[in-house]
Design an enzyme around this catalytic site. Structure first.
Site, PDB file in Angstrom:
ATOM      1  N   ARG A 121      41.930  40.840  47.428  1.00  0.00           N
ATOM      2  CA  ARG A 121      42.021  42.309  47.320  1.00  0.00           C
ATOM      3  C   ARG A 121      42.968  42.921  48.354  1.00  0.00           C
ATOM      4  NH1 ARG A 121      40.611  40.462  43.778  1.00  0.00           N
ATOM      5  NH2 ARG A 121      38.642  40.490  42.672  1.00  0.00           N
ATOM      6  N   SER A 130      33.017  47.127  42.042  1.00  0.00           N
ATOM      7  CA  SER A 130      32.331  46.465  43.160  1.00  0.00           C
ATOM      8  C   SER A 130      32.648  47.207  44.449  1.00  0.00           C
ATOM      9  CB  SER A 130      32.797  45.019  43.294  1.00  0.00           C
ATOM     10  OG  SER A 130      32.320  44.283  42.198  1.00  0.00           O
ATOM     11  N   GLU A 164      35.243  47.202  49.702  1.00  0.00           N
ATOM     12  CA  GLU A 164      36.464  46.957  48.916  1.00  0.00           C
ATOM     13  C   GLU A 164      37.090  48.312  48.579  1.00  0.00           C
ATOM     14  OE1 GLU A 164      36.071  44.294  45.487  1.00  0.00           O
ATOM     15  OE2 GLU A 164      37.424  45.616  44.351  1.00  0.00           O
TER      16      GLU A 164
END
Ligand SMILES: Cc1cc2nc3c(=O)[nH]c(=O)nc-3n(C[C@H](O)[C@H](O)[C@H](O)COP(=O)(O)OP(=O)(O)OC[C@H]3O[C@@H](n4cnc5c(N)ncnc54)[C@H](O)[C@@H]3O)c2cc1C
Length: 309
Positions: free
Chosen positions: A182, A235, A305
């Protein structure tokens, strides 16, 4: 605010909204206001805008489609920039790029991930199926190195185009960009904080039937596992090395935990969902409580995230 309005109006004549509610833009349906939200429609326009913003020391940031960000309740006191117009294009026909039949295609950073997946189905090119069901723009997906089902966007990237903070264009090959979980970092220092304006993908020919089957199976998997009928940013936490954020949150007994109208989704515990009118403060408080309680329970510090701007 008055000063920002005067300065920005002196050099920007394109699309602009003052004091814009980012809750109306972001998939979390929550968050504070941006002092200014502008839409840049071409490379030269964006480059000129960046130069003037930097000259005037105005805080700015390019965002995508708001599916992985949260603006704090107090708001963003600068200029948020969205890429529209030319940036949404997929450039013409794919180009054959080698003996193995691979084909390359250049895509603007403002193009939606969904549009590109649809395009790859029509052109019978495989490699982007894992993106089916991931919301957002190509710029956001490249910046976040979006991934699912064991694949990530870095796997199919050949080149990324950037505009740096001095307004200069750069084309950078995949080998000169560091992609990790990510995260994307171009090696060149001059590209620190640069904007992704486009990317070239390398895709393999395959049958339309097989590509559609894989996309459908991924989308069905999402429907089974994720709370898609309620506002979220996907998420919320990154998986720590060798473990899953969801497993740790569940083990700490946090399923269904609430702060105001923000909740740890019972369907997918790594989703923080907005069950109605959750404020960004509710979401941030819940995030901190989850981090604290997971840390107390398992000694692991979860890292978000979602980007808090
Ligand atoms: C229901 C749901 C499911 C999701 N599933 C997944 C998943 O399976 N896998 C996954 O990886 N993600 C997933 N996400 C998260 C999100 O969709 C991805 O991270 C997406 O790629 C973000 O794109 P965006 O355009 O919305 O970026 P934004 O959320 O707008 O921005 C994200 C970050 O990228 C920066 N950014 C955006 N565009 C640019 C640009 N052109 N240049 C420089 N910086 C830029 C922003 O400043 C910000 O820091 C999911 C989200 C939701 C809501």
């Amino acid at each position: 605010m008055m000063e920002l309005q005067q300065t920005l109006s002196s050099f920007w004549t394109g699309t602009l909204s003052w004091d814009f509610s980012m809750a109306d833009y972001c998939t979390m349906k929550s968050g504070g206001r941006a002092a200014a939200l502008v839409v840049a429609t071409s490379g030269p326009e964006l480059s000129g805008l960046i130069v003037r913003l930097e000259e005037n020391s105005i805080r700015w940031r390019v965002i995508g489609r708001g599916s992985n960000i949260l603006i704090p309740t107090e708001g963003y006191d600068g200029v948020l920039i969205i890429l529209g117009g030319d940036f949404c294009a997929i450039a013409g026909d794919p180009v054959l790029s080698g003996d193995d039949g691979r084909q390359t295609i250049r895509v603007g950073a403002g193009c939606s991930a969904a549009k590109l997946v649809g395009w790859s189905v029509v052109h019978q090119l495989s490699g982007l199926e894992f993106m089916a069901g991931i919301p957002g723009s190509i710029g956001g997906a490249v910046f976040m190195n979006a991934g699912a089902w064991g694949s990530e966007i870095a796997d199919v990237i050949e080149k990324v185009s950037f505009i740096d903070r001095r307004g200069r264009f750069h084309d950078v090959g995949r080998e000169d960009i560091e992609f990790s979980y990510r995260r994307m970092r171009p090696g060149d220092q001059a590209l620190e904080g640069a904007v992704v304006v486009g990317a070239t993908f390398s895709l393999r020919p395959d049958s339309k039937r097989r590509i559609i089957e894989r996309c459908r199976s991924h989308v069905a998997g999402r429907r089974r596992k994720q709370p898609l009928n309620v506002a979220s940013a996907g998420s919320f936490f990154k998986n720590p090395p060798g473990d899953s954020a969801g497993r740790l949150i569940e083990a700490a007994g946090l399923k269904g935990l609430r702060k105001g109208q923000a909740m740890v989704s019972p369907k997918h515990v790594n989703f923080i969902v907005n069950t109605g009118r959750a404020s960004a403060d509710d979401i941030v408080e819940l995030m901190r409580e989850v981090q604290e309680r997971v840390y107390r329970f398992s000694g692991v510090r979860l890292e978000p995230e979602v980007h808090l701007l």
